[in-house]
Design a protein around this motif. Structure first.
Motif, mmCIF file in Angstrom:
data_model
loop_
_atom_site.group_PDB
_atom_site.id
_atom_site.type_symbol
_atom_site.label_atom_id
_atom_site.label_comp_id
_atom_site.label_asym_id
_atom_site.label_seq_id
_atom_site.Cartn_x
_atom_site.Cartn_y
_atom_site.Cartn_z
ATOM 1 N N CYS A 72 39.657 44.931 46.845
ATOM 2 C CA CYS A 72 39.981 44.138 48.021
ATOM 3 C C CYS A 72 39.780 42.668 47.698
ATOM 4 N N SER A 73 40.033 41.833 48.705
ATOM 5 C CA SER A 73 39.918 40.388 48.561
ATOM 6 C C SER A 73 39.007 39.843 49.655
ATOM 7 N N VAL A 74 38.087 38.958 49.272
ATOM 8 C CA VAL A 74 37.221 38.270 50.228
ATOM 9 C C VAL A 74 37.368 36.775 49.998
ATOM 10 N N ASP A 75 37.942 36.078 50.971
ATOM 11 C CA ASP A 75 38.261 34.649 50.851
ATOM 12 C C ASP A 75 39.034 34.384 49.561
ATOM 13 N N GLY A 76 39.898 35.316 49.202
ATOM 14 C CA GLY A 76 40.740 35.163 48.027
ATOM 15 C C GLY A 76 40.180 35.771 46.768
ATOM 16 N N TYR A 77 38.901 36.089 46.725
ATOM 17 C CA TYR A 77 38.272 36.585 45.501
ATOM 18 C C TYR A 77 38.325 38.107 45.451
ATOM 19 N N GLN A 78 38.638 38.629 44.250
ATOM 20 C CA GLN A 78 39.030 40.019 44.091
ATOM 21 C C GLN A 78 37.902 40.903 43.560
ATOM 22 N N SER A 79 38.000 42.168 43.908
ATOM 23 C CA SER A 79 37.228 43.225 43.257
ATOM 24 C C SER A 79 38.210 44.140 42.541
ATOM 25 N N ASP A 80 37.720 44.880 41.570
ATOM 26 C CA ASP A 80 38.566 45.830 40.832
ATOM 27 C C ASP A 80 37.645 46.916 40.287
ATOM 28 N N ILE A 81 37.710 48.096 40.870
ATOM 29 C CA ILE A 81 36.776 49.173 40.548
ATOM 30 C C ILE A 81 37.559 50.472 40.352
ATOM 31 N N THR A 82 37.186 51.234 39.330
ATOM 32 C CA THR A 82 37.765 52.564 39.125
ATOM 33 C C THR A 82 36.650 53.594 39.095
ATOM 34 N N GLY A 111 48.676 65.471 29.077
ATOM 35 C CA GLY A 111 48.773 66.912 29.253
ATOM 36 C C GLY A 111 47.495 67.540 29.768
ATOM 37 N N GLU A 112 46.367 66.797 29.702
ATOM 38 C CA GLU A 112 45.096 67.290 30.224
ATOM 39 C C GLU A 112 44.628 66.420 31.390
ATOM 40 N N PHE A 113 44.099 65.243 31.069
ATOM 41 C CA PHE A 113 43.596 64.324 32.093
ATOM 42 C C PHE A 113 43.205 63.026 31.414
ATOM 43 N N GLY A 114 42.849 62.053 32.214
ATOM 44 C CA GLY A 114 42.315 60.785 31.717
ATOM 45 C C GLY A 114 41.054 60.438 32.487
ATOM 46 N N ILE A 115 40.176 59.702 31.838
ATOM 47 C CA ILE A 115 38.940 59.257 32.480
ATOM 48 C C ILE A 115 38.841 57.738 32.323
ATOM 49 N N ARG A 116 38.702 57.041 33.426
ATOM 50 C CA ARG A 116 38.405 55.608 33.370
ATOM 51 C C ARG A 116 37.267 55.295 34.328
ATOM 52 N N LEU A 117 36.309 54.543 33.854
ATOM 53 C CA LEU A 117 35.246 53.985 34.681
ATOM 54 C C LEU A 117 35.370 52.475 34.583
ATOM 55 N N GLU A 118 35.455 51.829 35.718
ATOM 56 C CA GLU A 118 35.641 50.374 35.729
ATOM 57 C C GLU A 118 34.668 49.723 36.700
ATOM 58 N N ASP A 119 33.873 48.832 36.153
ATOM 59 C CA ASP A 119 33.018 47.963 36.959
ATOM 60 C C ASP A 119 33.211 46.548 36.443
#
Length: 429
Positions: free
Chosen positions: A284-294, A397-405
């Motif tokens: 999301c955005s707060v006063d224009g500043y972004q977050s990015d989480i997976t 063909g199986e899956f993917g794993i991503r962790l994002e902080d």
């Protein structure tokens, strides 16, 4: 610096299979209607706004940013920079304006007051919004805005030398300006704009922290609302509702099962079933500043294979974080995270199964901005920089794993905005 990933994915998903603009608009309309008609799950109904006490960036801080730009302009022998509406204009002035074929822009000279160029019929609205700078040059519909820019250059003593073009400036504007002021040399303004925006102030860090806190709250409520048979649209719609309940605009894309191996999702319609890996990525955005989480987890009981790959991914993310030391090159973070995955038998390099993309990107007013945790990037990590830390293990063909902080760099090293996901069974701890 780059198209925001959430916007790219939303647009990609919407236009998949659409042949004309009307189809796209209708698809968005149907999707919006279905979100409105859908019953909001109880975990989302319980949410309350988290926007109290947010402190926007002050005009004094914005003026200080302009002075930093001027210092960098002198260092780089640039006499003025030209900026269109977007994140950079907002960064320096707090001004928000959409783009069209009509020029509204600003010029920051190395000496003298900043100046604006504006369509005459928009002047009164522009004056309501412009908080820094009183010199507003207008142009009528049958006049040239490019001449107004050239006049600003001359009036600020810029008759020769270099003018920096902000990277978002569209070609037709640049082309018109260089024809109106052909004696000048035109170069990239990125050393100026990135030279300021890459380094976040305490006020910026506070806004990004709030955006991350809100995102985690929205994600938790969304995960508590999952059910077997739900579609991607329902999952994403629930998350959008959660963000609205928390007082912001935000969103997420999600993938189920084997489609989690597509790093940015698949256009294939999916329904959630027992045992599926679930990947959710957004913010999301707060006063224009972004977050990015997976976050990545399993709906139901994880298999040993899923658990092993999730744990490998977490070790890779940890290795990247540990390498993000002040003074180290950005490439060192990618190398550390990638080594964990390659040493486990994946890859090498960008090959799949393995890690097919960089380990992280800069973040701030844009979801993706300068600079990146990527091979070959010798930029030294410095206090104030903010990045994502998001290696991915892709197994088609199986899956993917991503962790994002996302993290920010302090004098003592990196700090995460969020608590990392502790296990595949507990995405939020």
């Amino acid at each position: 610096m780059c198209t925001d990933r959430r916007d790219f994915l939303r647009l990609s998903a919407t236009v998949a299979g659409a042949g004309v603009l009307g189809t796209v608009v209708r698809a968005e309309s149907i999707e919006a209607e279905s979100f409105q008609q859908r019953e909001v799950p109880e975990p989302i109904r319980k949410l309350r706004r988290m926007t109290e006490g947010i402190v926007p960036i002050s005009l004094d801080e914005r003026r200080s940013r302009i002075e930093t730009a001027r210092r960098l302009m002198r260092k780089n022998r640039i006499d003025a920079i030209f900026v269109e509406p977007g994140a950079t204009m907002f960064y320096y002035t707090g001004m928000r304006w959409g783009t069209s074929e009509r020029m509204l822009a600003m010029v920051i000279p190395v000496r003298g007051e900043i100046a604006w160029v504006c369509p005459k019929f928009e002047e009164e609205r522009a004056r309501e919004l412009i908080k820094i700078g009183d010199d507003i040059r207008t142009w009528e519909e049958d006049q040239s805005p490019y001449q107004r820019v050239a006049e600003i250059f001359r009036d600020r003593g810029v008759r020769s030398g270099q003018v920096g073009m902000e990277e978002r400036v569209r070609f037709f504007l640049f082309d018109g300006i260089r024809k109106a002021a052909p004696a000048l040399q035109y170069v990239s303004a990125t050393p100026i704009t990135a030279g300021g925006r890459m380094f976040k102030s305490p006020a910026e860090i506070a806004l990004m922290q709030r955006a991350n806190d809100i995102t985690i709250a929205a994600y938790k409520a969304t995960v508590e609302s999952v059910r077997e048979g739900m579609t991607q649209d329902e999952f994403s719609g629930n998350c959008a509702s959660a963000f609205r309940a928390l007082g912001v605009q935000g969103g997420v894309f999600c993938s189920f099962g084997k489609y989690t191996a597509f790093p940015h999702g698949s256009s294939t319609p999916q329904k959630l079933k027992e045992g599926d890996v679930v990947l959710m990525d957004g913010g999301c955005s707060v006063d224009g500043y972004q977050s990015d989480i997976t976050r990545t987890f399993v709906f139901g009981k994880a298999t040993q294979r899923q658990r092993d790959i999730w744990n490998l991914e977490r070790r890779s993310q940890d290795a990247g974080f540990a390498a993000a030391k002040v003074g180290a090159p950005c490439a060192a973070v990618d190398a550390a995270a990638r080594k964990v995955i390659v040493d486990a038998g994946f890859g090498p390099d960008y090959k799949v199964p393995g890690l097919p993309h960089r380990t992280g990107h800069g973040i701030g007013l844009e979801g993706h901005e300068w600079t990146n945790f990527v091979r070959g990037n010798k930029t030294p990590i410095q206090p104030g920089m903010c990045f994502s830390d998001e290696p991915t293990v892709v197994i088609y063909g199986e899956f993917g794993i991503r962790l994002e902080d996302c993290l920010y760099i302090t004098e003592d090293g990196p700090k995460f905005f969020t608590k990392q996901s502790p296990s595949i069974d507990e995405p939020f701890g």
